[in-house]
Design a protein around this motif. Structure first.
Motif, PDB file in Angstrom:
ATOM      1  N   THR A 155      17.448   6.508  -8.788  1.00  0.00           N
ATOM      2  CA  THR A 155      18.598   7.248  -8.268  1.00  0.00           C
ATOM      3  C   THR A 155      19.780   6.322  -7.999  1.00  0.00           C
ATOM      4  O   THR A 155      19.628   5.215  -7.482  1.00  0.00           O
ATOM      5  N   LEU A 156      20.956   6.775  -8.366  1.00  0.00           N
ATOM      6  CA  LEU A 156      22.208   6.097  -8.005  1.00  0.00           C
ATOM      7  C   LEU A 156      23.111   7.107  -7.319  1.00  0.00           C
ATOM      8  O   LEU A 156      23.296   8.216  -7.837  1.00  0.00           O
ATOM      9  N   PRO A 157      23.688   6.752  -6.164  1.00  0.00           N
ATOM     10  CA  PRO A 157      23.389   5.530  -5.411  1.00  0.00           C
ATOM     11  C   PRO A 157      22.007   5.608  -4.757  1.00  0.00           C
ATOM     12  O   PRO A 157      21.475   6.702  -4.535  1.00  0.00           O
TER      13      PRO A 157
ATOM     14  N   GLN B  55      20.690   7.882  -1.889  1.00  0.00           N
ATOM     15  CA  GLN B  55      20.322   9.281  -2.144  1.00  0.00           C
ATOM     16  C   GLN B  55      18.878   9.405  -2.625  1.00  0.00           C
ATOM     17  O   GLN B  55      18.400  10.517  -2.881  1.00  0.00           O
TER      18      GLN B  55
ATOM     19  N   GLU C 219      28.177  -4.454  -6.165  1.00  0.00           N
ATOM     20  CA  GLU C 219      28.288  -3.420  -5.138  1.00  0.00           C
ATOM     21  C   GLU C 219      27.100  -3.500  -4.177  1.00  0.00           C
ATOM     22  O   GLU C 219      26.022  -3.969  -4.545  1.00  0.00           O
TER      23      GLU C 219
ATOM     24  N   THR D 160      24.922   1.722  -2.029  1.00  0.00           N
ATOM     25  CA  THR D 160      25.970   2.601  -2.540  1.00  0.00           C
ATOM     26  C   THR D 160      26.385   2.298  -3.971  1.00  0.00           C
ATOM     27  O   THR D 160      27.292   2.948  -4.494  1.00  0.00           O
TER      28      THR D 160
ATOM     29  N   THR E 250      26.896   2.424  -7.763  1.00  0.00           N
ATOM     30  CA  THR E 250      26.804   3.517  -8.730  1.00  0.00           C
ATOM     31  C   THR E 250      27.013   3.045 -10.163  1.00  0.00           C
ATOM     32  O   THR E 250      26.631   3.742 -11.104  1.00  0.00           O
ATOM     33  N   GLY E 251      27.620   1.885 -10.339  1.00  0.00           N
ATOM     34  CA  GLY E 251      27.878   1.383 -11.686  1.00  0.00           C
ATOM     35  C   GLY E 251      26.717   0.574 -12.219  1.00  0.00           C
ATOM     36  O   GLY E 251      25.934  -0.008 -11.465  1.00  0.00           O
TER      37      GLY E 251
END
Length: 545
Positions: free
Chosen positions: A206-208, A211, A507, A511, A513-514
């Motif tokens: 899961t990203l981020p 979650q 990051e 958190t 996401t990339g």
């Protein structure tokens, strides 16, 4: 005939009991200093149980059924009365459950309560594995004289903190454990956990990541959010770090560990601190992962042979302070200390064309591979604790066939090479991105070419876009590479989901996401002599081999 008694005896390879006729007193109320009440069950022989040495087990996983019986029954059948207590916030004990944080106060209050009971005799031991061992370390420096021994099993004094290192975030174990305990009081919890294993593994993608608890269990989980938000050095974790107490422990300690256990480095550190402080301590390390059945058999043997003897005012049978199972040789051996004397660090250098030798490498261009966090290099065997995955020694054929894994292999060994102690690597590395991981695995390649993992480790870099010496601490080991075999080193940039995949973006892990792929380089030349460092003793090959 007590079927469960016979089953536990057979599973753990135990000797016959003194009795199988036990009584259990349920839901004893143990008051804490803040007014909370924790529940406990007392197991004892129906005849003559009062006054026997007490084995105290404090557990967050429940006191009934399959959890408690295999722990309490064998001890109560073999000379102890057993008090098994649900830790705060679990299975009827007042809460909430705040993992690991309240075990010092609650543990000390529980010991004090036991000493006042009419059924208590004159002595007590502390026993248990994993979390059940951590609760021992939480109080180990402040025990009354009635406590005669500690037997911490596959555990250590700071427990989960090594998972949360900023330079090596081990994702799978703390996340999976949090999911397990979040649902452990539901009906059919164990079947649910086993059936939900694939869902948990998917959630780790899961990203981020903050979650991922929603994906796995459908709601927020405080412990999961905390491990994502706070590295091991954060003040947030100070209350559960008991490493500084170990040197003050005076009660005799027998530690049981496994070469593929998640807590091995910390457990060996705790033992070494005790030994260097001159304390009475001994160590047993077997070829086990965290949940291997072999751990349980040895742990119960130590409870009786070491703990019960001391509780009765006797001396345990004499043995060496350190007993290690030497993998490869597949034999138990005794030593005077950890790490044992006589094993000198020897550098095996990465060489061109995928070779490995003690010689300093000649000038050669670096080897290259591409790491893609969208298809991360997988974790295969080794140090893992998750439903539905293999751990320990496995065939590495498919892993080594991946394009994002480099291998370096010695020529056939003329003699046995014995490696016992701490293993490390120095890898000169460069990435197209500042953020990258370096994973190093030591393997044994047998005469048929099968590559089996021995130990491994990972470190994260934040300046990887310049040529950097990555210092990687691998798991300690005891392994004999036989004549006719070869030593192999793997280099890659991950072992997901044991370790969190490096997204390459810098990051925060909670958190991010990339996902950015990276071109990686591994150097092996006179100016960049990448090597694995092995504590080695060469052994002449046996005749006929």
């Amino acid at each position: 005939m007590n079927l469960s008694s016979h089953l536990v005896q057979r599973m753990l390879h135990l000797g016959p009991p003194l009795t199988r006729d036990l009584s259990v007193t349920h839901d004893l109320r143990v008051p804490m200093r803040d007014g909370a009440v924790l529940l406990a069950d007392r197991w004892a022989p129906k005849s003559g149980g009062a006054g026997l040495p007490t084995a105290l087990i404090r557990v967050p996983y429940g006191r009934a059924g399959a959890t408690a019986g295999p722990m309490a029954r064998p001890l109560a059948e073999r000379g102890f009365q057993v008090l098994i207590q649900s830790t705060r916030g679990t299975f009827g004990s007042d809460g909430p459950f705040d993992p690991l944080r309240r075990e010092r106060e609650d543990g000390l209050d529980t010991v004090e309560w036991v000493l006042k009971q009419a059924w208590f005799g004159e002595s007590m031991i502390l026993w248990g594995a994993s979390y059940l061992g951590f609760v021992q370390w939480a109080i180990a420096d402040s025990l009354p004289p009635q406590v005669k021994a500690m037997i911490p099993v596959v555990t250590e004094s700071a427990l989960t903190l090594d998972f949360l290192r900023a330079d090596a975030f081990s994702l799978e174990t703390p996340f999976g454990w949090a999911v397990q305990v979040a649902g452990q009081e539901r009906p059919f919890a164990m079947p649910r956990a086993m059936l939900g294993a694939k869902k948990v593994q998917r959630a780790l993608h899961t990203l981020p990541l903050n979650q991922a608890d929603l994906a796995a269990i459908g709601h927020r989980d405080d412990y999961i959010q905390n491990i994502l938000d706070h590295d091991s050095e954060a003040p947030f974790w100070k209350a559960l770090d008991h490493r500084d107490r170990v040197t003050d422990v005076e009660v005799p300690v027998s530690s049981v560990a496994g070469w593929h256990d998640i807590f091995l480095p910390g457990q060996l550190r705790d033992f070494r601190v005790l030994q260097e402080a001159g304390r009475t301590a001994r160590l047993t390390v077997g070829p086990w992962a965290h949940t291997s059945l072999g751990v349980g058999g040895v742990a119960f043997a130590e409870a009786v042979g070491f703990g019960l003897a001391l509780a009765r005012g006797e001396q345990p049978a004499e043995r060496a302070p350190v007993r290690l199972f030497v993998m490869g040789e597949e034999k138990w051996r005794d030593f005077s200390s950890w790490p044992p004397p006589g094993y000198e660090p020897r550098r095996f250098h990465l060489q061109p064309r995928g070779t490995l030798s003690p010689s300093v490498p000649e000038a050669a261009p670096p080897d290259r591979y591409r790491y893609d966090p969208a298809d991360p290099t997988p974790a295969v065997g080794g140090v893992r604790m998750a439903f539905g995955v293999k751990n320990g020694r496995v065939d590495n054929k498919d892993l080594e066939a991946r394009r994002d894994v480099l291998t370096y292999t010695t020529a056939l060994l003329d003699e046995d090479v014995e490696v016992i102690g701490d293993v490390s690597a120095e890898i000169f590395f460069r990435s197209s991105l500042p953020y990258a991981d370096v994973f190093v695995r030591l393997c044994d390649v047998d005469a048929e070419g099968r590559s089996t993992n021995v130990c491994d480790g990972l470190t994260s870099l934040t300046d990887a876009d310049r040529t950097t010496r990555a210092n990687v601490q691998l798991w300690p080991t005891a392994y004999r590479f036989k004549a006719g075999h070869r030593i192999r080193v793997q280099i890659s940039s991950g072992a997901f989901p044991r370790y969190n995949r490096n997204p390459g973006t810098g990051e925060p892990r909670a958190t991010a996401t990339g996902l950015r792929g990276a071109e990686q380089q591994v150097f092996h030349d006179p100016d960049h002599p990448s090597a694995i460092v092995l504590p080695v003793r060469q052994v002449p090959a046996a005749r006929g081999t």
